[in-house]
Design a protein around this motif. Structure first.
Motif: not given
Length: 268
Positions: A219-226
């Motif tokens: 979830d954090a990766i999605h929020l950080a990149i997308d």
């Protein structure tokens, strides 16, 4: 093979099949930046973090890296540190020393760790002073466009809450702009007392790597990149705020961590 692409704003993303592949790619990358930095200015100034990141770079002590890396030219720093004794199991210094630094030929005088006998505030002040002295003597390069050091490589892990170093969402340390190193006495994660590089220092580096593994980071990766609507909570996510002003950003992750990325879901 890793799935690799470059996002227009968020750097290069590498999604690896497994931890073994990630570890090999990451260590190859570190060796490559080390060699290039030493050729360019005679030293390699690397900034470590704690946690599982250190085990992922453990292959540096193995062949061929232990033979081809010019350890005598390494200068080692920490993006954050827990204010505990260096012999304490919570110490990032102890973790790196036990796993890596005691097994290679980095000069002890090139290892820049905090004073573990003073308060968090004093430790942050002393650490910043030590780094400023190294910039003044040109051991560490100075940024061309800010009053900050320009480290060759900063390695960051990322928590499931999106924190990097000891910069947490909605914590005052995230807003510090004028200091290179700041301190916390109320960290959301134990232990409570820490020192950390500030965002301007991280964003002044020549190369920044963020490593994330496991489904809990998805979830954090999605929020950080997308690309997301501006009202999304990603705007205060520390990992989202890592954006080198004149350097490279590379994300290393395994498939579970990358599983919610728009591009990864599409390609899968």
């Amino acid at each position: 093979m890793a799935l690799t692409w470059t996002h227009k704003d968020r750097g290069e993303i590498r999604v690896h099949e497994n931890l073994e592949e990630l570890s090999i790619d990451l260590v190859d990358y570190i060796a490559e930046i080390s060699e290039a930095s030493i050729k360019e200015h005679g030293a390699f100034c690397i900034v470590l973090s704690g946690g599982s990141l250190i085990s992922l770079i453990g292959k540096l002590i193995e062949t061929p890296y232990n033979k081809i890396v010019d350890w005598a030219k390494w200068y080692v720093f920490w993006a954050d540190e827990r204010v505990v004794a260096k012999s304490h199991d919570d110490s990032n210094y102890k973790l790196a020393k036990d796993t890596l630094l005691s097994k290679v030929n980095v000069f002890p005088r090139h290892i820049c760790s905090i004073n573990d006998t003073v308060s968090a505030e004093e430790a942050a002040t002393e650490y910043e002073f030590a780094i400023r002295q190294m910039v003044r003597t040109r051991t560490v390069a100075a940024s061309e466009n800010s009053d900050c050091p320009k480290f060759d490589l900063i390695l960051l892990g990322m928590g499931s809450d999106g924190h990097v170093a000891s910069l947490f969402s909605n914590h005052p340390a995230l807003e510090v702009k004028d200091d290179w190193v700041t301190f916390l006495t109320n960290s959301p994660k134990p232990p409570p007392e820490r020192i950390t590089f500030t965002l301007p220092v991280i964003n002044s580096a020549a190369n920044v790597v963020i490593v994330a593994t496991g489904e809990s980071k998805a979830d954090a990766i999605h929020l950080a990149i997308d690309d997301l609507p501006s009202q999304e909570s990603s705007l205060s996510l520390p990992a989202r705020l890592v954006q080198p002003s004149n350097g490279n950003l590379i994300w290393f992750m395994d498939k579970p961590a990358g599983s919610k990325l728009d591009r990864f879901k599409f390609s899968d």
